[in-house]
Every structure is written in structure tokens, then in C-alpha cells.
Design an enzyme around this catalytic site. Structure first.
Site, PDB file in Angstrom:
ATOM      1  N   TYR A   1      -5.471  -0.155  -8.941  1.00  0.00           N
ATOM      2  CA  TYR A   1      -4.897  -0.098  -7.591  1.00  0.00           C
ATOM      3  C   TYR A   1      -5.044  -1.450  -6.888  1.00  0.00           C
ATOM      4  O   TYR A   1      -4.079  -2.014  -6.377  1.00  0.00           O
ATOM      5  CB  TYR A   1      -5.622   1.009  -6.814  1.00  0.00           C
ATOM      6  N   LYS A  10       2.548   1.780  -3.390  1.00  0.00           N
ATOM      7  CA  LYS A  10       1.595   2.228  -4.415  1.00  0.00           C
ATOM      8  C   LYS A  10       1.112   3.651  -4.132  1.00  0.00           C
ATOM      9  O   LYS A  10       0.968   4.461  -5.049  1.00  0.00           O
ATOM     10  CB  LYS A  10       0.399   1.266  -4.479  1.00  0.00           C
ATOM     11  N   GLU A  11       0.874   3.957  -2.875  1.00  0.00           N
ATOM     12  CA  GLU A  11       0.322   5.256  -2.508  1.00  0.00           C
ATOM     13  C   GLU A  11       1.329   6.394  -2.641  1.00  0.00           C
ATOM     14  O   GLU A  11       0.993   7.455  -3.153  1.00  0.00           O
ATOM     15  CB  GLU A  11      -0.211   5.226  -1.069  1.00  0.00           C
ATOM     16  N   SER A  12       2.554   6.193  -2.125  1.00  0.00           N
ATOM     17  CA  SER A  12       3.467   7.333  -2.008  1.00  0.00           C
ATOM     18  C   SER A  12       4.893   7.057  -2.459  1.00  0.00           C
ATOM     19  O   SER A  12       5.751   7.939  -2.331  1.00  0.00           O
ATOM     20  CB  SER A  12       3.526   7.774  -0.545  1.00  0.00           C
ATOM     21  N   VAL A  31       0.846  -1.200   0.000  1.00  0.00           N
ATOM     22  CA  VAL A  31       0.000   0.000   0.000  1.00  0.00           C
ATOM     23  C   VAL A  31       0.879   1.247   0.000  1.00  0.00           C
ATOM     24  O   VAL A  31       0.664   2.173  -0.780  1.00  0.00           O
ATOM     25  CB  VAL A  31      -0.983  -0.009   1.196  1.00  0.00           C
TER      26      VAL A  31
END
Length: 184
Positions: A167, A80-82, A77
Site C-alpha cells: 500500500y 488505492k482504497e476504493s 489514496v
């Protein structure tokens, strides 16, 4: 028609029982005023660099153990997010390593979303709440983490939003088989 109605009633009763069971184990989220926005500190000045591998690994491991989540799920996560950049800010207003939205920051009482520990701890807690809400279904929890629970509930599954489908698929692929246990 009667058989169909009976089947639907049984399914609704099973869902009610599931929700009641989830309520007993979930951490309640406060109902923040929709007009209230938390006071969010700005990210530290200077270039935003990815968090050092050893620090990120420690934070992910600790948060995973505390929330009963596999470190590989949290790590996927965050990547993928940051891309592991603690001062990341999305065009939609999501902040930090796990890209927490302002409402989640407020609900989870995060003082500084750019503090890596606070952000990872809150993101893990939120992800755990979503997993409980969706009966351990990782795809639905990830869909809700990305698009919001209202959209998952409305769609009755992962919303048919290209970004959200990509995602969910990306993270499920990264962590292994979709049916694999991501709890500790």
C-alpha cells in the site's frame, strides 16, 4: 555504555519536544467509547459506480486546500482504497471513497461515510493528523492510515505487513519521489 545511554536520552528528549510541537498544531480526536459504534447509513441502493471525474477532482482539490495536502496524495489514496467508488465497503468494515473505519467515522463526526464530500473531507483530515503525528513522514502516515497508528508505533516504522508495505509503496510511487513534499 554511558555514551549509548546519553545518546538515547538525547533522542528521547528530541522526540518529546517533537510530540509537544505536534500537539500544538494537531486537531484533537475525541476518545470514543470502544463499545460505541456509530449509526452508519447504508450505501445508496443500486450498482456502485466510480464517482464522476469532475466531481472527484473538485472534492479532492477542496479537501487538499483545506488541509494543506497535495491533491495527488489524496487522489492516490482514494484510487488505492476504493477505486473512486463512494459506496465501497471493505471486508474489514472500512467505508466510502477513503475507506474510513467506524472509529474514524465516529471521531471525525461523519454523519454519512457514503457521502463523497463528507468522506473525502474526513479522510483528508485524518491523513493530515497522521502526517502531523509522524513529523511529515508520508510513508509512516500512509502506514498508519492502512494498518493503524498503534502498529506503526509498535513497529517503529512501516509495519512489516505485506498489504501495508505494498500500500505504502504503491502510493509513494504514484505520487512521485518519497521525499517529495505533499503539503501545499
Amino acid at each position: 555504555m554511558e555514551a549509548s545511554l546519553a545518546s538515547q536520552r538525547m533522542a528521547a528528549a528530541a522526540m518529546r519536544a517533537s510530540v509537544l510541537g505536534q500537539r500544538s498544531t494537531a486537531t484533537p480526536v475525541s476518545a470514543a467509547s470502544p463499545l460505541a459504534q456509530p449509526s452508519i447509513p447504508a450505501p445508496a441502493p443500486g450498482a456502485c459506480e466510480p464517482l464522476a471525474e469532475s466531481r472527484l477532482a473538485d472534492l479532492v482539490q477542496q479537501a487538499g486546500e483545506r488541509e494543506g495536502l497535495a491533491a495527488r496524495l489524496l487522489r492516490a489514496v482514494i484510487e488505492k482504497e476504493s477505486s473512486a467508488m463512494p459506496c465501497a465497503v471493505s471486508s474489514k468494515g472500512a467505508l466510502g471513497l477513503m475507506q474510513l473505519m467506524p472509529a474514524a467515522i465516529s471521531d471525525l463526526e461523519v454523519a454519512n461515510p457514503f457521502d463523497p464530500k463528507q468522506n473525502v473531507d474526513a479522510g483528508a483530515k485524518l491523513l493530515k493528523q497522521l502526517l502531523v503525528r509522524y513529523g511529515g513522514d508520508v510513508a509512516l502516515a500512509l502506514g498508519a492510515y492502512n494498518a493503524g497508528p498503534a502498529r506503526v508505533d509498535e513497529a517503529g516504522g512501516v509495519p512489516r505487513i505485506e498489504e501495508t508495505m505494498e500500500y505504502v509503496n504503491h502510493i509513494l510511487t504514484r505520487i512521485g519521489a518519497p521525499g517529495e513534499d505533499v503539503s501545499r
